[in-house]
Design an enzyme around this catalytic site. Structure first.
Site, short mmCIF file in Angstrom:
data_model
loop_
_atom_site.label_atom_id
_atom_site.label_comp_id
_atom_site.label_asym_id
_atom_site.label_seq_id
_atom_site.Cartn_x
_atom_site.Cartn_y
_atom_site.Cartn_z
N ASP A 1 0.82 -1.21 0.00
CA ASP A 1 0.00 0.00 0.00
C ASP A 1 0.86 1.27 0.00
OD1 ASP A 1 -2.84 1.06 0.59
OD2 ASP A 1 -1.69 2.01 2.20
N HIS B 1 -10.72 -0.99 -5.00
CA HIS B 1 -11.61 -0.46 -3.97
C HIS B 1 -11.55 1.06 -3.84
CE1 HIS B 1 -7.66 -0.69 -2.28
NE2 HIS B 1 -8.04 0.07 -1.27
C1 GLC Z 1 -4.15 3.19 -0.51
C2 GLC Z 1 -5.40 2.35 -0.37
C3 GLC Z 1 -6.52 3.24 0.10
C4 GLC Z 1 -6.15 3.82 1.43
C5 GLC Z 1 -4.78 4.51 1.38
C6 GLC Z 1 -4.25 4.73 2.76
O1 GLC Z 1 -4.27 4.14 -1.49
O2 GLC Z 1 -5.68 1.69 -1.56
O3 GLC Z 1 -7.74 2.55 0.19
O4 GLC Z 1 -7.11 4.74 1.83
O5 GLC Z 1 -3.80 3.75 0.71
O6 GLC Z 1 -3.86 3.52 3.34
#
Ligand code: GLC
Ligand code: CA
Length: 510
Positions: free
Chosen positions: A217, A352
């Site tokens: 992530d 998502h």
């Molecule tokens: C990434 C995830 C997202 C989240 C962000 C912070 O972009 O895909 O859903 O809000 O990281 O963890």
């Protein structure tokens, strides 16, 4: 770091199982609610493994299932070694993993390592005092000064991805901490070797347990730019909210990826994919080059920005302008040709965080929905790279339009509405909702539509799911596509079968 023996940098050239894989992303909260409490869970995933095996996928990327206060639906982790109780227990996890393996399906976990929850014990220690041993686990800075009213001024002008400043003032210790996402998601300080060691041993713990890899992530913002310069693109009036280039891909990011790979992934036969916004095809050759010893592949965002409006009155991802098909083609082509022979890529239309592709780049009218969903699938699966299918994509699930902001659950959308409509009155209710209809993350997060029964079969009748089901579930659902041999589901099934079978040489390697 622990490892001083000779280390052979892994080569990703030639045939690799993860190049031939087709991945399916499960967003657990919205997938399948087995115990009828309105929230998707691990038992619900185990129950549907035969369905996924029928689709033909062989890897699941599981969005976070770790303990979390859920400010960002699990992307704010308070314990990397425990399962969120909403989703079940560690036993449920082990059962899911074992059953998936029996079906020939591997499981990728979501490694959220740029930040933790503010309820993680590390952060609780860190904020308790300036000389706590965990202080340096996070990024604390003195104020730049104080304004006329005596309010502290943040160290720079960075905006949070979810609106407002990326710095939160801590009265007790008189410093700001950095949070690129919600203020409940403080950024970890990767400069601190102890942080890296703790993260690496956590990764090994999961790999020793038998998971098959990780999606990383927000991994390209772990290294912050030297001197923390202001971001010229910040515009709080426009609610700018995309990871700016100035923050992304800092100077230490590649040394740390090599170190992470050496200390963890290279010791196992696993797959890795990094989430890297603000990253060019040239950068990708460093991230996922065949000989750089970093990740197997990355998710780029260029095609996700094709319908942004750089000149509009909203910033980054919340803006919208009709995109040009030729521009979408140019972006995809650019990535295909630059990576070919040098690095491996990943292919996706949805996840998502993004609206549903059939509504976004296709046509979700009754007349064209099926046709355009199939066409988009064909385009994606015939490109080079590892394809990802997001839950419900194989059903042709569409965007959703709830009338009231009360029906939305994503804090990003709720904050956007409050900031732009309620607090600053820059957008009317209709204008704010329109932006959320087009770009909001909850488009992807309504429950998977399994059948035409109450709640689309996601939760039993009489239960209220955590987010409402898209009202089109009586027409669009898994039972319906499984009963129709000409459906979107079977089109995906064929593409996956060709890629993994008869046409492997052509579709994967040519
Ligand atoms: C990434 C995830 C997202 C989240 C962000 C912070 O972009 O895909 O859903 O809000 O990281 O963890
Ligand atoms: Ca449940």
């Amino acid at each position: 770091m622990s490892n001083s023996e000779a280390y052979e940098v892994p080569s990703y050239e030639g045939r690799q199982w993860w190049k031939e894989a087709v991945v399916y992303q499960v967003y657990p909260r919205s997938f399948n609610d087995a115990n009828g409490d309105g929230i998707g869970d691990l038992k619900g995933i185990t129950e549907k493994l035969p369905y996924l095996a029928k689709l033909g996928i062989n890897v699941i990327w599981l969005s976070p299932v770790f303990d979390s206060p859920n400010v960002d639906n699990g992307y704010d982790i308070s314990d990397y070694f425990a399962i969120m109780s909403d989703f079940g227990t560690m036993e449920d996890f082990d059962e899911m993993l074992e059953t998936a393996h029996e079906h020939g399906i591997k499981i990728l976990m979501d490694l959220v390592a740029n930040h933790t929850s503010d309820e993680h014990p590390w952060f609780k220690e860190s904020r308790s005092s300036k000389d706590n041993p965990y202080r340096d686990y996070y990024i604390w800075k003195d104020p730049k000064g104080f304004d006329e009213d005596g309010n502290p001024i943040p160290p720079n002008n960075w905006a949070s991805e979810f609106g407002g400043p990326a710095w939160e003032w801590d009265e007790a210790t008189g410093q700001f901490y950095l949070h690129i996402f919600f203020k409940e998601q403080p950024d970890l300080n990767w400069e601190n070797e102890k942080v890296r060691e703790d993260l690496y041993s956590m990764v090994r713990w999961w790999l020793d347990k038998g998971v098959d890899g990780f999606r990383l992530d927000a991994i390209n913002i772990i290294s912050k730019p030297e001197g923390y310069p202001d971001d010229p693109s910040t515009d709080f009036e426009k609610h700018t909210s995309s990871i700016p280039f100035v923050i992304a891909n800092g100077t230490m990011v590649h040394p740390w990826m090599k170190e992470l790979t050496r200390e963890t992934f290279s010791r196992y036969d696993v797959m890795t994919v990094g989430e890297t916004s603000a990253t060019s095809p040239e950068d990708a050759k460093l991230w996922a080059g065949y000989h750089t010893g970093e990740l197997n592949m990355i998710f780029h965002f260029d095609h996700m920005g094709v319908d942004n409006d750089p000149n509009g009155n909203l910033g980054g991802k919340w803006s919208y302008a009709p995109y040009k098909l030729t521009e979408l083609k140019r972006i995809l082509n650019d990535w295909q040709t630059t990576l070919a022979g040098n690095a491996w890529g990943s292919l996706y239309w949805n996840n998502h965080d993004q609206p549903r592709v059939v509504s976004r780049f296709g046509n979700d009218s009754d007349e064209f929905r099926t046709l355009s969903a199939k066409q988009l699938a064909t385009t994606l699966h015939f490109m080079q790279g590892t394809p990802y299918i997001y839950q419900g994509e194989e059903l042709g699930m569409t965007n959703v339009k709830f009338d009231s902001i009360e029906d939305y659950r994503d804090g990003d959308s709720i904050r956007f509405y409050e900031d732009m409509h309620i607090d600053h009155k820059r957008l009317s209710h209709e204008e704010a909702m329109q932006a959320i209809y087009i770009k909001g993350r909850d488009n992807a997060r309504t429950p998977v539509q399994w059948d035409a029964s109450a709640n689309g079969g996601f939760s039993p009748e009489g239960v209220t799911p955590w987010i409402a089901v898209n009202p089109n579930y009586p027409a669009i659902n898994a039972e319906a596509v499984l009963a129709d041999e000409d459906s979107i589901f079977y089109h995906y099934q064929q593409l996956v079968a060709l890629r993994r079978g008869k046409l492997k040489d052509l579709m994967v390697y040519a």
